[in-house]
Enzyme design. Structure first.
Site, PDB file in Angstrom:
ATOM      1  N   ARG A   1       0.828  -1.206   0.000  1.00  0.00           N
ATOM      2  CA  ARG A   1       0.000   0.000   0.000  1.00  0.00           C
ATOM      3  C   ARG A   1       0.860   1.252   0.000  1.00  0.00           C
ATOM      4  O   ARG A   1       0.519   2.257  -0.636  1.00  0.00           O
ATOM      5  CB  ARG A   1      -0.953  -0.016   1.203  1.00  0.00           C
TER       6      ARG A   1
ATOM      7  N   GLU B   1     -16.132   7.031   6.493  1.00  0.00           N
ATOM      8  CA  GLU B   1     -15.334   6.329   7.489  1.00  0.00           C
ATOM      9  C   GLU B   1     -15.309   7.175   8.757  1.00  0.00           C
ATOM     10  O   GLU B   1     -15.904   8.263   8.797  1.00  0.00           O
ATOM     11  CB  GLU B   1     -13.905   6.106   6.975  1.00  0.00           C
TER      12      GLU B   1
ATOM     13  N   LYS C   1      -2.589   7.123   1.180  1.00  0.00           N
ATOM     14  CA  LYS C   1      -2.382   7.391   2.609  1.00  0.00           C
ATOM     15  C   LYS C   1      -1.282   8.435   2.722  1.00  0.00           C
ATOM     16  O   LYS C   1      -0.112   8.114   2.936  1.00  0.00           O
ATOM     17  CB  LYS C   1      -2.018   6.101   3.337  1.00  0.00           C
TER      18      LYS C   1
END
Length: 308
Positions: free
Chosen positions: A68, A200, A167
């Protein structure tokens, strides 16, 4: 000799076991871990990171985290200074040198120092920073009694503006939501997207159970492709629990039978109240508790063993 050790044991412990951070190939003491004030990671949040857990000497899902990280870096056109094997070794070495058997690893890669302008031209080399330490996001009691959350005004950034799969170091959107929740006495905030759908929480993915089916928002709703989220979906499949990625509203959470949050730091934590409305009977649900138990067993077996 005995008197010295008896009275200076804490001092010697601090000296011998002082924390070391990984910084561009070196292990340095906390007070010596410094980067340039011109680093674009500091100036503009230009960089990527991963939060990784260590359980019983096992770095949980390390390969998935590094993958990721690579995807996030590629998405923002950031060249990682280390390849995957080098990054894996750096993470494991940082844990070993700090004697970390259980804890949290923060892996950060910045764009590097540059000019006082948005353009990354001339930036570099990028900084690789690895911190291995303890973490406790929520009090242990909440894993038994459940968390209460509230929806807040700050919306999740539209996925067409900034893909939530990246991210990045810029977490201001989530920080504002966290502040808003804290101001009214809640530890966690529920974030909606610009359609009013559930995206979220500030650092966690959201799940509900309704009529025996497990639901979670799709990634294009503005939610991160969480590593723990994926682990829970795998566990649900083992339980033969029907799972659906589906757009959810606050109403769906208000009327759910069970609700829980997932995240690297949060792990799997029950949610028993949303917007002052009890979820189910106001207690952690049976399926939620089962998933928590299975997850706590999984973390000891799936990852990179530091002792091998």
């Amino acid at each position: 000799f005995f008197f010295f050790f008896a009275n200076h044991g804490n001092f010697l412990h601090d000296v011998v076991f002082s924390m070391k951070f990984y910084l561009n190939g070196d292990f340095v003491a906390k007070e010596d871990a410094k980067i340039s004030v011109f680093d674009h990671g500091l100036l503009y949040g230009d960089g990527v990171f991963e939060g990784i857990r260590v359980y019983g000497g096992c770095v949980f899902k390390l390969v998935e985290h590094l993958e990721r990280l690579e995807y996030s870096a590629k998405a923002i056109l950031l060249q990682l200074p280390l390849d995957r094997e080098e990054m894996k070794k750096a993470v494991c070495d940082t844990c070993r040198i700090n004697g970390l058997e259980n804890g949290y690893v923060r892996l950060v890669v910045t764009r590097g120092p540059g000019h006082l302008g948005l353009s990354p031209d001339g930036c570099g080399p990028g900084n690789v920073i690895i911190i291995a330490d303890d973490i406790q996001l929520y009090p242990e009691e909440l894993y038994r009694t459940g968390l209460k959350i509230i929806s807040v005004p700050t919306r999740r950034i539209n996925s067409s503006a900034l893909p939530p799969a990246i991210k990045s170091l810029n977490y201001l959107n989530n920080i504002l939501a966290k502040i808003e929740a804290k101001k009214v006495g809640f530890q966690e905030a529920l974030m909606l997207n610009d359609k009013g759908e559930i995206a979220e929480c500030t650092g966690d993915n959201v799940f509900i159970i309704s009529k025996g089916i497990l639901f979670t928002p799709p990634l294009d709703a503005g939610s991160l492709r969480g590593i723990t989220r994926g682990a829970v979906l795998d566990l649900a499949a083992e339980l033969k629990l029907s799972c659906r990625e589906q757009a959810l509203t606050r109403y769906d959470l208000w009327t759910a039978e069970e609700c829980f949050l997932t995240g690297t730091a949060a792990e799997v934590i029950p949610c028993v109240e949303v917007d002052h409305r009890k979820v189910g009977d106001g207690l952690p649900g049976v399926i939620t508790r089962r998933l928590i138990d299975l997850f706590r067993k999984m973390v000891l077996t799936e990852g990179v063993n530091l002792n091998e």
